[in-house]
Scaffold this active site. Structure first.
Site, PDB file in Angstrom:
ATOM      1  N   LYS A 104       0.786  -1.239   0.000  1.00 38.11           N
ATOM      2  CA  LYS A 104       0.000   0.000   0.000  1.00 38.11           C
ATOM      3  C   LYS A 104       0.814   1.283   0.000  1.00 38.11           C
ATOM      4  O   LYS A 104       0.267   2.357  -0.255  1.00 38.11           O
ATOM      5  CB  LYS A 104      -0.933   0.022   1.221  1.00 38.11           C
ATOM      6  N   LYS A 155      -6.647   5.716  -4.358  1.00 36.62           N
ATOM      7  CA  LYS A 155      -5.509   5.954  -5.263  1.00 36.62           C
ATOM      8  C   LYS A 155      -5.655   5.224  -6.588  1.00 36.62           C
ATOM      9  O   LYS A 155      -4.867   5.440  -7.520  1.00 36.62           O
ATOM     10  CB  LYS A 155      -4.209   5.555  -4.556  1.00 36.62           C
ATOM     11  N   VAL A 185       0.519   8.353   8.188  1.00 45.75           N
ATOM     12  CA  VAL A 185       1.123   9.639   8.515  1.00 45.75           C
ATOM     13  C   VAL A 185       1.016   9.982  10.002  1.00 45.75           C
ATOM     14  O   VAL A 185       1.927  10.577  10.576  1.00 45.75           O
ATOM     15  CB  VAL A 185       0.481  10.755   7.650  1.00 45.75           C
TER      16      VAL A 185
END
Length: 642
Positions: free
Chosen positions: A380, A422, A474
């Site tokens: 990923k 994505k 993140v």
């Protein structure tokens, strides 16, 4: 003195043991006898002359009756420091029974101990005993609260947000806390300003200046929210006031019931995930359970962030067996221990394997004959896959193809593939590989619908964006940078991302699977996009630092293949609504399996041979909207495979 008053109070408050209830019973009986003796003295002096035998009979009767009644009702077993109206009422009933039995003893014994004043005398005894016993308890509670509030300096002084029942219940629950002392409530509007709830004042802050003055005056250390929803509601006001002025934000998560286990509620500081999450999504759990009850379910990538949460939620739906398929040994071991602990009645089998290994994957289907397959195994991370495109193809494309083919071959009822935002207009290898997996699965389903391939499997694909706190995402990365003193690295000040909690994403995945008629791509409402630089600043403030001063933010530029803005295809122009407002069906181009099958054979061959350039060029030929961004593969955008 060996210890100061503060130390004595702190030691007293931290005691985990309470006074023995037999000692409390003895004390209650002595107070009851003492009250009766005071009553006899009053009656003897002001109402009627009493003999010594009267004193003896009443005192002895009070002893035996009080002992029996108090022990039977268990009034001595209520911890006095936590006394409530109900426990006080119970004591009142015990006192009333004492007087009733004593009066009965005097009346039916034919002894004229009080002449014609027996009823009045026992009414006085009832009043005196009530004042003494209940007054004793109330006094102890007041002294205990005073000692905590005035002398227990080791506790964090907090305000509780809200005035609803859950806020008041939270305050009561905090009475036994060794770490927090509630000094008042904070209301979101002025309606209850200057009122008191549960003996504590209600405050209202019209602006930050007003908040700062109050915090300094009363030495407030924290603001406690009863739930994540209230914290999110105040994220741009009270939460920010606290962040700017060194006041901690706390949240009390709700009690979660997981299978047969109960997760303990723990007060903790607010994390960024609490502020980014949204209102809880409601799904039809009854219909969901009916769809999966009694089924054998296989989850690929079971030890990953999404896969493991799918396993937890599936474990509550009455499935007959759960097969955990993953090649990560340590995470699989940890998941196994968790499932054994929280779901002792669940039948599950950890199965170490790789979706790239055809025969190992086949063995899982042969051994367990799954009826439902959730395919969550995937690579990923965008930058890594941009550097290793052949591995992206082998796992995300070839692996997905193998899983789908085996689902058809072994008669699986439904396969649910986890995809990503994505895959929409991909600008990187990872996104393109997931789009290729979508194309193959959808083309296989279409071929079955048209009778070109024999099979009964229903294929469902789900797309969503970033999930909060997933492995390598993140938020954990920023948290680690903050712990190390910074700087926090952000690629671009303009970059935005959609975020969703892992449990929320998995609930929507299962509901989409339940409502699907087959061969559809579902997209989820991801809410509003979040600027990553704002996310970084907020995380720095939540950690108690000032962005740009204590912790620097450094912009490092977009990484290869990275977009400034992600797309999820969730608007009305390119999606079809469903029965759930959070789930829509994407309108996407369909592919004939016969037309693209050669490309998948060739991709598998090129990826295995590590022919990087040829692999990426073929990906671009099949996925026509694959346009590389900030990548070495931009040079292939105008080329065709030779």
């Amino acid at each position: 003195m060996k210890y100061s008053i503060h130390e004595i109070c702190n030691r007293f408050c931290e005691r985990k043991k309470y006074v023995n209830y037999w000692a409390i019973l003895l004390l209650d009986v002595l107070l009851s006898i003492g009250s009766s003796f005071v009553t006899l003295l009053f009656v003897d002096n002001f109402i009627v002359d009493l003999t010594r035998s009267t004193y003896f009979i009443v005192i002895a009767g009070a002893f035996f009756v009080s002992m029996i009644v108090f022990q039977t009702l268990g009034v001595n077993k209520n911890i006095i420091r936590h006394a409530t109206i109900k426990s006080i009422g119970k004591m009142g009933i015990a006192i009333l029974l004492k007087e009733f039995f004593l009066l009965g003893l005097v009346v039916f014994s034919s002894l004229q101990l009080f002449e014609h004043h027996a009823f009045a005398c026992f009414l006085i005894d009832f009043l005196v005993t009530t004042v003494v016993l209940i007054g004793f308890r109330v006094t102890l509670v007041l002294v205990y609260d005073l000692a905590i509030s005035r002398y227990s300096t080791s506790k964090t002084r907090v305000l509780v947000y809200g005035t609803e029942n859950k806020s008041v219940a939270l305050k009561k629950r905090m009475l036994s806390s060794k770490h927090y002392h509630v000094v008042g409530f904070v209301n979101s509007d002025k309606c209850l300003k200057s009122y008191a709830i549960s003996e504590l004042p209600v405050y209202y802050f019209k602006d930050e200046q007003n908040f700062v003055r109050f915090v300094k005056k009363y030495n407030i250390n924290g603001l406690l929210f009863p739930s994540h929803e209230e914290a999110r509601r105040e994220k741009d006001r009270l939460v920010r006031f606290c962040q700017n002025n060194g006041v901690k934000n706390f949240v009390s998560p709700p009690i979660d019931v997981l299978g047969d286990g109960l997760k303990k509620t723990v007060i903790r500081e607010i994390r960024i995930e609490d502020l980014l999450g949204r209102e809880e999504i409601k799904i039809n759990t009854v219909e969901l359970a009916e769809s999966f009850t009694g089924k054998v379910v296989l989850v690929t990538g079971a030890a990953g962030s999404i896969g493991s949460e799918l396993c937890r939620q599936l474990a509550t739906l009455g499935i007959s067996r759960l097969v955990l398929f993953d090649n990560a040994e340590t995470p699989m071991h940890e998941l196994r221990l968790e499932l054994e602990r929280n779901f002792p009645n669940l039948k599950f089998t950890p199965f170490i394997g790789d979706v790239r290994q055809k025969e190992r994957l086949r063995m899982a289907f042969v051994m367990f004959h799954p009826q439902v397959v959730f395919h969550a195994a995937a690579y990923k991370h965008v930058p890594l896959m941009e550097e290793n495109p052949c591995e992206a193809v082998r796992v995300n494309v070839v692996g997905s193809r193998l899983v789908a083919d085996f689902c058809v071959e072994y008669g699986v009822e439904m396969m649910v593939m986890i995809s990503t935002d994505k895959a929409v207009n991909p600008t990187n290898v990872m996104g393109a590989s997931k789009r290729l997996a979508e194309i193959y699965v959808q083309s296989l389903g279409l071929a079955m619908e048209r009778g070109k391939v024999k099979g009964k499997t229903r294929f469902v694909t789900t797309r969503f964006g970033n999930v909060l706190g997933s492995n390598g995402s993140v938020i954990p990365y920023f948290r680690k940078q903050i712990e190390q003193g910074g700087p926090v690295t952000v690629t671009d000040p303009r970059i935005t991302r959609f975020f969703m909690t892992i449990p929320e994403a998995c609930r929507l995945v299962m509901e989409a699977a339940m409502m699907s008629t087959g061969n559809q791509i579902f997209v989820f409402d991801m809410g509003e996009p979040v600027k990553i630089v704002d996310l970084a600043e907020r995380m720095i403030r939540l950690a108690g630092y000032i962005p740009g001063e204590d912790i620097k933010i450094k912009f490092i530029g977009l990484r290869p293949g990275e977009k400034l803005y992600e797309e999820v295809l969730s608007n009305e122009e390119n999606t079809i609504p469903t029965g759930n407002s959070k789930i829509r069906v994407a309108k996407v181009r369909t592919y004939e399996r016969d037309e693209v099958l050669w490309a998948y054979d060739k991709l598998a061959e090129l990826a295995l041979a590590v022919e990087v350039d040829k692999t990426v060029r073929l990906m671009k030929q099949v996925v026509l909207d694959f346009r590389s961004n900030n990548s070495v593969y931009e040079k292939f955008d105008s080329m065709k495979v030779k």
